[in-house]
Design a protein around this motif. Structure first.
Motif, PDB file in Angstrom:
ATOM      1  N   THR A 188       3.230  -1.017   4.041  1.00 17.56           N
ATOM      2  CA  THR A 188       2.757   0.349   3.805  1.00 17.56           C
ATOM      3  C   THR A 188       3.945   1.286   3.610  1.00 17.56           C
ATOM      4  N   THR A 212       0.650  -7.028   4.963  1.00 18.44           N
ATOM      5  CA  THR A 212       0.600  -5.736   4.273  1.00 18.44           C
ATOM      6  C   THR A 212       1.885  -4.959   4.512  1.00 18.44           C
ATOM      7  N   THR A 238       4.952   5.179   3.284  1.00 19.34           N
ATOM      8  CA  THR A 238       4.443   6.526   3.573  1.00 19.34           C
ATOM      9  C   THR A 238       5.525   7.556   3.282  1.00 19.34           C
ATOM     10  N   LYS A 247       0.845  -1.199   0.000  1.00 15.38           N
ATOM     11  CA  LYS A 247       0.000   0.000   0.000  1.00 15.38           C
ATOM     12  C   LYS A 247       0.881   1.249   0.000  1.00 15.38           C
ATOM     13  N   GLU A 248       0.423   2.267  -0.728  1.00 18.90           N
ATOM     14  CA  GLU A 248       1.185   3.510  -0.813  1.00 18.90           C
ATOM     15  C   GLU A 248       0.378   4.653  -0.196  1.00 18.90           C
ATOM     16  N   ASN A 249       1.025   5.373   0.685  1.00 21.01           N
ATOM     17  CA  ASN A 249       0.422   6.561   1.296  1.00 21.01           C
ATOM     18  C   ASN A 249       1.308   7.747   0.921  1.00 21.01           C
TER      19      ASN A 249
END
Length: 420
Positions: free
Chosen positions: A337, A335, A339, A298-300
């Motif tokens: 992540t 997951t 950020t 996941k990319e934030n």
């Protein structure tokens, strides 16, 4: 004795002397000696009171001198950046400098006359450390000589300080305990510098080794790979063996490539690059591998384009190394992540967080060391190269991990490179 009490005793004594001497003069002294007796009485009174005043003035001067010396001593020890503590023969605190009181969170405590175990009640965070001090002091008393050791003290912010602690026992002539002098010097920076020097020396050894063997390995490696590929085309019966040989040759070639990066300092040509583009390229490349492990990336990342002055290929290699480690450490269904955020002091923060198996504390301390790896076929060079890339970009990298909970890697880069 208080001044008011001394003054009261002086007046009482004076009245007693006056009435007693007058009584003697009236009842026992012949009238012919009255004049001489009265003069003698006055002279005696002047001598006695003068002696008393001289005694108090002398004592006051000595007291003032003592207070002045005590003030100078207090100023001296309070100006020291070391922990200084004086204890009596029973282990009670007599004097401590401001650094020590602040260190143990005892600034507002009347510490004089109290033992470490008593002071532990006023400092919950350092209660164990203060209680341990009594045990350590007792060992010094029993040894009868100066003791020296390094003590690691935790801080409320989660970091640690290392103190080189010297304890000097003092004894009376009869051998009984008189006092204890304790001096603790903060050597945290020195130990960290020694650790950095040790790692630098290790990298230097790796660099010398790399320079001498990398090219020598690559030449026969190319020949071996060519012959294996030729045999693979001509012999269909042993394809599985040839594939294993090619995989191992590729792994050796990858190790040699990492060694070459460490062989010598390289001139880096910095250019402005969108951090979003660098990360998108890396994620696109690793998405297939993540899918094989059933791990989601996941990319934030903010929509606003953030430009970073960097060497793009090195940054890609850095993120590939870190994200691949996260993929391999994360169980199926996990997951990762990523950020990105711009923080104060004109810096860019990139955080890679996974919920994998985590890293133990003893392994965390050795991350980045060449040839140290928990992987069965790992060399430890991947993180060594990663540390070097971060260092060459004047950034910092920090690992925070708990076993079975996951790992967080935070990298801070300056947006612009100065003094290039």
């Amino acid at each position: 004795m208080k001044k008011s009490k001394l003054l009261f005793l002086y007046f009482i004594g004076s009245f007693i002397w006056i009435y007693a001497s007058n009584y003697l003069l009236t009842h026992f002294i012949p009238s012919s000696f009255d004049y001489y007796f009265e003069r003698l009485k006055e002279i005696f009174y002047i001598i006695v009171t003068g002696g008393i005043f001289y005694f108090f003035i002398l004592n006051k001067e000595e007291l003032d001198t003592t207070k002045e010396e005590e003030k100078r001593l207090s100023t001296l020890i309070n100006s020291m950046v070391d922990f200084v503590n004086f204890k009596d023969g029973d282990g009670r605190w007599i004097q401590a400098n401001e650094f020590g009181l602040k260190l143990f969170q005892l600034e507002d405590v009347d510490y004089r006359g109290k033992k470490d175990s008593e002071l532990a009640q006023y400092s919950k965070f350092y209660s164990k450390e203060l209680i341990f001090c009594e045990t350590s002091d007792e060992e010094t008393w029993l040894s009868g000589t100066v003791t020296r050791c390094e003590e690691i003290l935790p801080l409320p912010d989660g970091t640690f300080k290392t103190f080189d602690t010297v304890k000097v026992p003092l004894f009376h002539k009869d051998g009984s305990r008189e006092g204890l002098v304790i001096i603790g010097r903060d050597v945290t920076e020195a130990r960290e510098m020694e650790e950095r020097l040790r790692k630098t020396e290790k990298l230097s050894v790796v660099g010398e080794l790399s320079a001498s063997v990398a090219h020598e390995i690559r030449n026969p490696l190319t020949s071996l790979k060519g012959f294996v590929q030729l045999l693979q085309r001509e012999d269909s019966k042993h394809q599985s063996y040839y594939q294993i040989m090619l995989d191992e040759l590729n792994r050796i070639n990858h190790i040699v490539s990492e060694l070459l990066l460490l062989a010598k300092p390289q001139h880096i040509k910095f250019s402005k690059m969108s951090i979003q583009k660098v990360l998108n390229d890396v994620v696109s490349l690793l998405n297939v591998e993540a899918s094989l492990y059933n791990v989601q990336i996941k990319e934030n990342i903010p929509e606003e384009i953030l430009f970073l002055e960097c060497e793009p290929n090195q940054l890609k290699q850095l993120f590939i190394n870190l994200i691949k480690n996260s993929i391999e450490a994360t169980t199926s269904g996990g997951t990762i992540t990523i950020t990105v955020d711009q923080v104060e002091n004109n810096q860019l923060s990139i955080t890679i967080k996974d919920n994998g198996c985590g890293i133990s504390k003893d392994r965390l301390e050795r991350l980045g060391e060449p040839f140290y790896s928990s992987k069965e076929k790992g060399t430890g060079l991947g993180l060594t190269v990663s540390y070097k890339i971060v260092q060459s970009h004047r950034g910092t990298i920090q690992f925070d991990s708990e076993v079975d909970e996951g790992t967080t890697v935070q990298i801070l880069f300056p947006l612009t490179q100065t003094n290039k």
